[in-house]
Design an enzyme around this catalytic site. Structure first.
Site, PDB file in Angstrom:
ATOM      1  N   TRP A  81       0.845  -1.204   0.000  1.00 22.73           N
ATOM      2  CA  TRP A  81       0.000   0.000   0.000  1.00 22.73           C
ATOM      3  C   TRP A  81       0.879   1.252   0.000  1.00 22.73           C
ATOM      4  O   TRP A  81       0.543   2.241  -0.647  1.00 22.73           O
ATOM      5  CB  TRP A  81      -0.918   0.013   1.229  1.00 22.73           C
ATOM      6  CG  TRP A  81      -2.135  -0.851   1.092  1.00 22.73           C
ATOM      7  CD1 TRP A  81      -2.253  -1.962   0.320  1.00 22.73           C
ATOM      8  CD2 TRP A  81      -3.408  -0.664   1.733  1.00 22.73           C
ATOM      9  NE1 TRP A  81      -3.520  -2.493   0.451  1.00 22.73           N
ATOM     10  CE2 TRP A  81      -4.245  -1.726   1.312  1.00 22.73           C
ATOM     11  CE3 TRP A  81      -3.909   0.275   2.641  1.00 22.73           C
ATOM     12  CZ2 TRP A  81      -5.569  -1.847   1.760  1.00 22.73           C
ATOM     13  CZ3 TRP A  81      -5.226   0.149   3.081  1.00 22.73           C
ATOM     14  CH2 TRP A  81      -6.040  -0.901   2.642  1.00 22.73           C
ATOM     15  N   LYS A 182      -9.560  -1.725   7.032  1.00 20.76           N
ATOM     16  CA  LYS A 182     -10.014  -3.111   6.932  1.00 20.76           C
ATOM     17  C   LYS A 182     -10.943  -3.411   8.115  1.00 20.76           C
ATOM     18  O   LYS A 182     -10.608  -3.116   9.263  1.00 20.76           O
ATOM     19  CB  LYS A 182      -8.791  -4.037   6.983  1.00 20.76           C
ATOM     20  CG  LYS A 182      -9.108  -5.467   6.572  1.00 20.76           C
ATOM     21  CD  LYS A 182      -8.166  -6.478   7.178  1.00 20.76           C
ATOM     22  CE  LYS A 182      -6.747  -6.456   6.685  1.00 20.76           C
ATOM     23  NZ  LYS A 182      -6.534  -7.158   5.428  1.00 20.76           N
TER      24      LYS A 182
HETATM   25  C1  LIG Z   1      -2.445  -7.430   5.714  1.00 17.27           C
HETATM   26  S1  LIG Z   1      -0.944  -6.853   6.362  1.00 17.27           S
HETATM   27  C2  LIG Z   1      -0.753  -5.294   5.566  1.00 17.27           C
HETATM   28  C3  LIG Z   1      -0.348  -5.378   4.120  1.00 17.27           C
HETATM   29  C4  LIG Z   1       0.000  -4.017   3.528  1.00 17.27           C
HETATM   30  N1  LIG Z   1      -1.189  -3.205   3.366  1.00 17.27           N
HETATM   31  C5  LIG Z   1       0.676  -4.158   2.207  1.00 17.27           C
HETATM   32  O1  LIG Z   1       0.063  -3.840   1.175  1.00 17.27           O
HETATM   33  O2  LIG Z   1       1.844  -4.550   2.162  1.00 17.27           O
HETATM   34  C6  LIG Z   1      -1.390  -6.407   7.993  1.00 17.27           C
HETATM   35  C7  LIG Z   1      -0.272  -5.823   8.829  1.00 17.27           C
HETATM   36  O3  LIG Z   1      -0.821  -5.270  10.023  1.00 17.27           O
HETATM   37  C8  LIG Z   1       0.218  -5.313  10.976  1.00 17.27           C
HETATM   38  N2  LIG Z   1      -0.308  -5.064  12.325  1.00 17.27           N
HETATM   39  C9  LIG Z   1      -1.202  -5.809  13.026  1.00 17.27           C
HETATM   40  N3  LIG Z   1      -1.405  -5.287  14.248  1.00 17.27           N
HETATM   41  C10 LIG Z   1      -0.619  -4.172  14.328  1.00 17.27           C
HETATM   42  C11 LIG Z   1      -0.381  -3.195  15.343  1.00 17.27           C
HETATM   43  N4  LIG Z   1      -0.987  -3.274  16.530  1.00 17.27           N
HETATM   44  N5  LIG Z   1       0.485  -2.196  15.090  1.00 17.27           N
HETATM   45  C12 LIG Z   1       1.115  -2.118  13.882  1.00 17.27           C
HETATM   46  N6  LIG Z   1       0.925  -3.021  12.881  1.00 17.27           N
HETATM   47  C13 LIG Z   1       0.074  -4.022  13.096  1.00 17.27           C
HETATM   48  C14 LIG Z   1       0.791  -6.699  10.789  1.00 17.27           C
HETATM   49  O4  LIG Z   1       2.101  -6.791  11.358  1.00 17.27           O
HETATM   50  C15 LIG Z   1       0.777  -6.847   9.277  1.00 17.27           C
HETATM   51  O5  LIG Z   1       2.018  -6.544   8.712  1.00 17.27           O
END
Ligand SMILES: C[S@@+](CC[C@H](N)C(=O)[O-])C[C@H]1O[C@@H](n2cnc3c(N)ncnc32)[C@H](O)[C@@H]1O
Length: 228
Positions: A81, A182
């Site tokens: 993203w 999301k």
């Molecule tokens: C579906 S991935 C995101 C993909 C990203 N949009 C891309 O296009 O590369 C979801 C991400 O949310 C992060 N995440 C989950 N909980 C989080 C938090 N409390 N703080 C920061 N990041 C978090 C995870 O580590 C993961 O890398």
């Protein structure tokens, strides 16, 4: 033995070893990845994630990202993203700004500032605002906690992240700004939706084609922030 047969034997060994070592769910995930057209396309087109196509599609339809904007990307790893946002706002050429946060480390990207930190940590909002150097035009959240397999727990976790993201968006967006997060099907009823409808001119749910149809994942898109 011919080279072809040797390769065949090696391929077979690899498959057997992999199958014994992996859990059933990780093997299914791997198979799905290998057969996923968006994974292949991301590799071909230089995007770090198949998720990049979700943002590209939402942006194409709803004109979310514009040159010169300041964008915050919550849950940014591995950076798909952020790549899309940087290209759209022109941050590699010094226009606009893109700031990302994730629990995981992210390989540097031109025109993007990343911070490795839990977004739920008390100091996270301030760190992001510092990096941004002012108000944001767009707050994106693709955050998802690791699935536990327990449906209700997973649901609560993802909605908790979306609510925290919305609260941050309200504190940092400039009037007219947009918020994309999301959520899960059936999850944006109640307080989150009511608050978003109060604070933004339009609120809609979007399910881009790149979001797997068998997944309950959905995005909430709120545009036209009315201001604090
Ligand atoms: C579906 S991935 C995101 C993909 C990203 N949009 C891309 O296009 O590369 C979801 C991400 O949310 C992060 N995440 C989950 N909980 C989080 C938090 N409390 N703080 C920061 N990041 C978090 C995870 O580590 C993961 O890398």
């Amino acid at each position: 033995m011919s080279d072809e047969r040797k390769a065949g034997v090696r391929g077979l060994k690899q498959r057997v070893k992999t199958a014994r070592k992996r859990t059933l769910s990780s093997q299914r995930w791997l198979e799905r990845q290998l057969n996923d057209p968006y994974v292949a396309r991301a590799k071909r087109e230089g995007y770090r994630s198949r998720a990049a196509y979700k943002l590209l599609e939402i942006d194409e339809k709803h004109r979310l990202l514009k040159p010169g904007q300041r964008v915050v990307d919550l849950g940014a790893a591995p950076g798909g993203w952020a790549q899309v946002a940087a290209r759209k706002v022109g941050s590699p050429e010094g226009r606009g700004k893109v700031v990302g946060i994730d629990l995981l480390p992210i390989e540097p990207l031109p025109g993007v500032d990343f911070v490795q930190l839990d977004f739920l940590a008390p100091e996270a909002p301030e760190r992001l605002v510092e990096l941004l150097g002012g108000e944001a035009d767009v707050v994106l959240s693709d955050m998802a906690a690791n699935a536990t397999g327990h449906k209700k727990t997973d649901h609560l976790k993802i909605m908790g992240l979306a609510e925290a993201a919305a609260e941050f968006a309200r504190s940092v967006l400039a009037p007219g700004g947009a918020f994309l997060a999301k959520v899960l099907q059936g999850g944006t009823e109640g307080a989150l939706l009511t608050d978003l409808k109060r604070d933004f001119a339009t609120v809609r749910h979007v399910k881009p084609a790149a979001s797997r149809s068998d997944s309950a994942e959905l995005y909430v898109l709120a545009m036209g922030f009315r201001g604090r």
